[in-house]
Each structure stands twice: as C-alpha cells, then as structure tokens.
Write a protein that holds these residues in place. Structure first.
Motif, short mmCIF file in Angstrom:
data_model
loop_
_atom_site.label_atom_id
_atom_site.label_comp_id
_atom_site.label_asym_id
_atom_site.label_seq_id
_atom_site.Cartn_x
_atom_site.Cartn_y
_atom_site.Cartn_z
N CYS A 122 0.51 0.64 8.74
CA CYS A 122 -0.11 0.58 7.43
C CYS A 122 -1.63 0.53 7.62
CB CYS A 122 0.37 -0.65 6.66
SG CYS A 122 -0.53 -0.91 5.10
N ALA A 123 -2.34 1.41 6.98
CA ALA A 123 -3.79 1.44 7.14
C ALA A 123 -4.48 0.27 6.47
CB ALA A 123 -4.35 2.76 6.59
N GLU A 124 -3.80 -0.35 5.53
CA GLU A 124 -4.43 -1.46 4.82
C GLU A 124 -4.25 -2.80 5.52
OE1 GLU A 124 -4.48 -3.22 0.31
OE2 GLU A 124 -4.18 -1.08 0.63
N GLU A 161 -0.99 9.21 2.11
CA GLU A 161 -1.94 8.56 1.22
C GLU A 161 -2.74 7.52 1.99
OE1 GLU A 161 -2.41 9.48 -2.11
OE2 GLU A 161 -1.13 11.08 -1.32
N ASN A 162 -2.05 6.81 2.90
CA ASN A 162 -2.67 5.69 3.58
C ASN A 162 -1.87 5.39 4.85
OD1 ASN A 162 -4.55 3.67 3.75
ND2 ASN A 162 -3.68 2.40 2.14
N ILE A 174 1.98 4.56 1.23
CA ILE A 174 1.83 5.31 2.48
C ILE A 174 2.01 6.80 2.23
CG2 ILE A 174 2.91 5.72 4.73
CD1 ILE A 174 3.53 2.71 4.85
N SER A 205 0.84 -1.20 0.00
CA SER A 205 0.00 0.00 0.00
C SER A 205 0.88 1.26 0.00
CB SER A 205 -0.88 -0.02 1.24
OG SER A 205 -1.67 1.15 1.30
#
Length: 174
Positions: A143-145, A121-122, A72, A70
């Motif tokens: 990590c948001a994902e 971004e994430n 970041i 993802s």
C-alpha cells in the motif's frame, strides 16, 4: 489609484493560520470500508465479474488495513488468474493483517494488472529482491499510503503486476 483592503486575518505572511495543522493531521473520516476475501461466501466468484473472455475485479481493491482503506485499484481493471503461489516473505514474517499464501507450487488466486503500473490508483514498490541465479528479480507491492504488504509482486522491468486476491480489501457495498 490602488484600493486598500483591511486585513481579514490576524497572522503574518508565512505563518500557518491557527487550526490548519491540526486539521491536516486529523485522520480522514471518509475512508472506504473494505471486506476481506474470506468474508464473501463464494470467495473469488463473489468478487469477480465476466468481461470479454476473462473475469475482472467487480469491486475497487483497497488496502486491507481498516485504518487506511486506500484505493489500490478501481473495479474492472484486473484480470482474475489462478496460478502458482509465490513466496513473498518467510512464512513466520507474514504481517498479522495479511493471510499467509499457500506454499509454492500450490495454486492461488491473483489479480493480474497490465500493461503498466499506471493502471493502479495507489501502489508502492519495494527495492528489487535478490534472487537465485538465473531467476528474474522481483519487487513486492505494498500500500503506497501505509506501507502494508506485501499484497503482491512483479518482475523487475515486467509489464504484469500480481495482487494476491486474499491480501487486498474489497470495497464494501450496501
């Protein structure tokens, strides 16, 4: 006069068409590939570039988990800073995919992101961690994902966010 159109589908309203759930649950095949900081011969020199009076990230910063990737932070957003290491977790609890950080007060390379978390971004944030009396409270960045972390930290209510250069991936370029 209204026209009548023959139905082009064989499912009822509210029903999920065949194959849609399988497609949604299938892993993405266009994940960006990342490199670790250790894979660059000159370390932070290879992943930073001059901008005004400081160095910024030359590459997009990614989640280091190969299955995730993802994005970041986009290239050019973070400032490279050498500052004392931070104890983000007990040394024996560092996730296998993340390198251990040096023991404080040893120096470490950090990507400083400011003035707001909207620059990312994430990214995900932990709940505030308990701290010693008088010390500012800290939140960990993940990590948001996929929740891998901690990859960095911030002070609760602060305007600076710190990513460990060694704990993020760098978008591999050809």
């Amino acid at each position: 006069m209204s026209e009548s159109h023959p139905s082009t589908s064989s499912f009822e309203p509210g029903q999920i068409p065949p194959g849609v759930m399988e497609a949604l649950l299938r892993p993405s095949t266009n994940r960006p590939t990342s490199r670790t900081l250790a894979s660059f011969p000159n370390g932070v020199t290879d992943v930073s570039t001059p901008a005004s009076e400081h160095q910024v990230n030359k590459h997009d910063l990614l989640c280091p988990r190969p299955e995730c990737g993802s994005v970041i932070l986009l290239a050019g957003v973070a400032q490279l800073v050498e500052k004392p290491s931070v104890q983000m977790e007990p040394a024996d609890r560092t996730p296998a995919l993340l390198p251990p950080l040096p023991e404080p007060p040893a120096m470490a390379a950090w990507w400083r992101v400011a003035p707001s978390p909207m620059e990312f971004e994430n990214i995900g944030f932990s709940k505030p961690l308990s701290s010693s009396p008088g010390a500012p409270q800290m939140k960990l960045l993940v990590c948001a994902e996929c929740d891998l972390g901690p990859v960095g930290w911030s002070e609760v209510g602060g305007t600076e966010f710190w990513l460990a250069c060694s704990r993020v991936g760098y978008r591999a370029t050809t």
